[in-house]
Design a protein around this motif. Sequence first.
Motif, PDB file in Angstrom:
ATOM      1  N   VAL A  97       8.601  -1.059  -5.317  1.00 50.69           N
ATOM      2  CA  VAL A  97       9.027  -1.400  -6.683  1.00 50.69           C
ATOM      3  C   VAL A  97      10.394  -2.063  -6.732  1.00 50.69           C
ATOM      4  N   ARG A  98      11.014  -2.285  -5.585  1.00 50.27           N
ATOM      5  CA  ARG A  98      12.360  -2.850  -5.573  1.00 50.27           C
ATOM      6  C   ARG A  98      12.432  -4.016  -4.612  1.00 50.27           C
ATOM      7  N   GLY A  99      13.039  -5.107  -5.052  1.00 52.71           N
ATOM      8  CA  GLY A  99      13.281  -6.229  -4.167  1.00 52.71           C
ATOM      9  C   GLY A  99      14.478  -5.966  -3.273  1.00 52.71           C
ATOM     10  N   GLY A 100      14.602  -6.741  -2.210  1.00 52.36           N
ATOM     11  CA  GLY A 100      15.714  -6.554  -1.289  1.00 52.36           C
ATOM     12  C   GLY A 100      15.464  -5.390  -0.353  1.00 52.36           C
ATOM     13  N   ALA A 101      16.524  -4.634  -0.063  1.00 48.99           N
ATOM     14  CA  ALA A 101      16.404  -3.491   0.841  1.00 48.99           C
ATOM     15  C   ALA A 101      15.359  -2.525   0.306  1.00 48.99           C
ATOM     16  N   GLY A 102      14.353  -2.208   1.124  1.00 46.58           N
ATOM     17  CA  GLY A 102      13.229  -1.420   0.634  1.00 46.58           C
ATOM     18  C   GLY A 102      12.869  -0.225   1.477  1.00 46.58           C
ATOM     19  N   THR A 103      13.746   0.163   2.422  1.00 43.25           N
ATOM     20  CA  THR A 103      13.447   1.296   3.283  1.00 43.25           C
ATOM     21  C   THR A 103      14.507   2.377   3.130  1.00 43.25           C
ATOM     22  N   ALA A 104      14.105   3.609   3.417  1.00 44.39           N
ATOM     23  CA  ALA A 104      15.008   4.753   3.297  1.00 44.39           C
ATOM     24  C   ALA A 104      14.912   5.630   4.531  1.00 44.39           C
ATOM     25  N   LEU A 105      16.045   6.204   4.914  1.00 42.35           N
ATOM     26  CA  LEU A 105      16.052   7.264   5.913  1.00 42.35           C
ATOM     27  C   LEU A 105      15.728   8.568   5.192  1.00 42.35           C
ATOM     28  N   VAL A 106      14.682   9.252   5.632  1.00 43.03           N
ATOM     29  CA  VAL A 106      14.215  10.470   4.970  1.00 43.03           C
ATOM     30  C   VAL A 106      14.140  11.591   6.001  1.00 43.03           C
ATOM     31  N   GLY A 107      14.754  12.730   5.684  1.00 39.60           N
ATOM     32  CA  GLY A 107      14.659  13.859   6.595  1.00 39.60           C
ATOM     33  C   GLY A 107      15.756  14.864   6.359  1.00 39.60           C
ATOM     34  N   SER A 108      15.825  15.832   7.247  1.00 40.81           N
ATOM     35  CA  SER A 108      16.911  16.805   7.199  1.00 40.81           C
ATOM     36  C   SER A 108      18.214  16.100   7.564  1.00 40.81           C
ATOM     37  N   HIS A 109      19.327  16.765   7.294  1.00 41.20           N
ATOM     38  CA  HIS A 109      20.618  16.163   7.624  1.00 41.20           C
ATOM     39  C   HIS A 109      20.714  15.866   9.118  1.00 41.20           C
ATOM     40  N   ASP A 110      20.194  16.757   9.938  1.00 40.38           N
ATOM     41  CA  ASP A 110      20.227  16.518  11.385  1.00 40.38           C
ATOM     42  C   ASP A 110      19.366  15.313  11.765  1.00 40.38           C
ATOM     43  N   GLU A 111      18.188  15.202  11.158  1.00 38.97           N
ATOM     44  CA  GLU A 111      17.294  14.080  11.480  1.00 38.97           C
ATOM     45  C   GLU A 111      17.894  12.753  11.039  1.00 38.97           C
TER      46      GLU A 111
ATOM     47  N   GLU B 104       0.830  -1.204   0.000  1.00 38.56           N
ATOM     48  CA  GLU B 104       0.000   0.000   0.000  1.00 38.56           C
ATOM     49  C   GLU B 104       0.866   1.257   0.000  1.00 38.56           C
ATOM     50  N   ARG B 105       0.310   2.355  -0.508  1.00 39.47           N
ATOM     51  CA  ARG B 105       1.038   3.618  -0.589  1.00 39.47           C
ATOM     52  C   ARG B 105       0.862   4.499   0.644  1.00 39.47           C
ATOM     53  N   ASP B 106      -0.027   4.142   1.527  1.00 39.52           N
ATOM     54  CA  ASP B 106      -0.305   4.956   2.707  1.00 39.52           C
ATOM     55  C   ASP B 106       0.504   4.469   3.908  1.00 39.52           C
ATOM     56  N   ASP B 107       0.707   5.359   4.869  1.00 46.32           N
ATOM     57  CA  ASP B 107       1.362   5.022   6.138  1.00 46.32           C
ATOM     58  C   ASP B 107       2.731   4.378   5.916  1.00 46.32           C
ATOM     59  N   LEU B 108       3.529   4.994   5.046  1.00 52.62           N
ATOM     60  CA  LEU B 108       4.827   4.431   4.700  1.00 52.62           C
ATOM     61  C   LEU B 108       5.946   4.864   5.639  1.00 52.62           C
ATOM     62  N   GLU B 109       5.696   5.845   6.502  1.00 53.56           N
ATOM     63  CA  GLU B 109       6.695   6.207   7.514  1.00 53.56           C
ATOM     64  C   GLU B 109       6.481   5.279   8.712  1.00 53.56           C
ATOM     65  N   ILE B 110       7.255   4.214   8.774  1.00 51.73           N
ATOM     66  CA  ILE B 110       7.018   3.138   9.727  1.00 51.73           C
ATOM     67  C   ILE B 110       7.755   3.350  11.053  1.00 51.73           C
ATOM     68  N   HIS B 111       8.597   4.352  11.102  1.00 49.54           N
ATOM     69  CA  HIS B 111       9.314   4.797  12.288  1.00 49.54           C
ATOM     70  C   HIS B 111       9.767   6.208  11.942  1.00 49.54           C
ATOM     71  N   PRO B 112       9.961   7.082  12.905  1.00 48.31           N
ATOM     72  CA  PRO B 112      10.385   8.432  12.553  1.00 48.31           C
ATOM     73  C   PRO B 112      11.545   8.442  11.556  1.00 48.31           C
ATOM     74  N   ASN B 113      11.295   9.066  10.381  1.00 48.01           N
ATOM     75  CA  ASN B 113      12.287   9.206   9.310  1.00 48.01           C
ATOM     76  C   ASN B 113      12.648   7.897   8.613  1.00 48.01           C
ATOM     77  N   LEU B 114      11.891   6.822   8.856  1.00 48.89           N
ATOM     78  CA  LEU B 114      12.132   5.555   8.156  1.00 48.89           C
ATOM     79  C   LEU B 114      10.954   5.281   7.232  1.00 48.89           C
ATOM     80  N   TRP B 115      11.202   5.314   5.928  1.00 45.10           N
ATOM     81  CA  TRP B 115      10.179   5.273   4.887  1.00 45.10           C
ATOM     82  C   TRP B 115      10.258   3.963   4.113  1.00 45.10           C
TER      83      TRP B 115
END
Length: 373
Positions: free
Chosen positions: A304-318, A287-298
């Motif tokens: 659309v990609r197999g394997g590692a599928g999460t990203a750290l998203v935020g400001s440089h400090d975050e 699903e496309r909703d509720d993709l921030e599963i932990h603060p700054n973890l998307w």
Amino acid sequence: MSLTFHWFLPTNGDSRHVVGGGHGTPVTAAGGDRPPTVGYLTQIARAAEDLGFVGALTPTGAWCEDAWLTTAMVSQHTERLRFLVAFRPGFVSPTLAAQMAATYQRQTGGRLLLNVVTGGESHEQRAYGDFLDKDARYARTDEFLRVVRGLWRGERVDLAGEHLRVAGARLAHLPDPVPEIYFGGSSPVAGEVAARHARVYLTWGEPPAQVAEKIAWVRGLAEKEGRDVRFGIRLHVITRDSAEQAWAEARRLLDGFDPRTVRAVQRGLARSESEGQRRMLALHGGERDDLEIHPNLWAGIGLVRGGAGTALVGSHDEVAERVIEYHGLGIDEFVLSGYPHLEEAYWFGEGVLPRLAARGLWAHPAKAAPAAA
């Protein structure tokens, strides 16, 4: 202990959009935007080297270029960067693999690291002539690494195993240094093999609580083997000067996901035998909703990609704070990537690494080496 950061060489192609592929799924059309030529991959490798990344992971599988050959060529255009070469035991003999690694070390000045990938997809393995089931593949990996590590120690190796057999195996020239072995896997048998052979256990970017459980699990298994294991994590990154800019970029990537492609990729990944892939799929449920599963973890990359599928998203400090949070769990090595890989290396290298350096958690390897000497 200074944190170690590795980047990624996209040998399946690169783009300003997410390039799919992995775990038996084909590369998406975006992979043709920037083909994985030696010239382009060298640009990424040299950028990573200049920014202070220690190594670069290169994947394995039918969906990308061969990791051994590609990195051997790129290594000739770099000076310090190490290459974390993913490879699958069983496709070549263990004696030949040990010899290849020794040759690689001599020709690159000792810049090889090995990411052992047992292979979680039987249908892909069969295309290479491998018809073992998953548990048997892990048993073969255990035998394979027993042979390889014995040869690297300078031993004469004889093994009559269930899957592999060698007699009088020995290397004429030993690798110097001996390549460190990186290993991942979330199934019980994977943990056992990692505990016996891995120098670094790699996990995909799950929420911290789940990562903490994995670390405790593998550390306990390793202690029973009388071994100490380091821990690393594989993540994508989207880091910008402000949180608003970073999340706008995540939304742009998400908007570029064609719904039909998402459905096709998710159907393909649902067939996966990999426990780690199952855990990745559970983070977003397609699903496309509720993709921030932990603060700054998307979790959007995994649509659309197999394997590692999460990203750290935020400001440089975050993003720096999330790195510190994972480090607090026991993670010392971070294997990162982002789209496009050239530009995103600079965003992280110029935005996040200086913040970690200011807190005494990281030092540029080229600048730290003279001081250490």
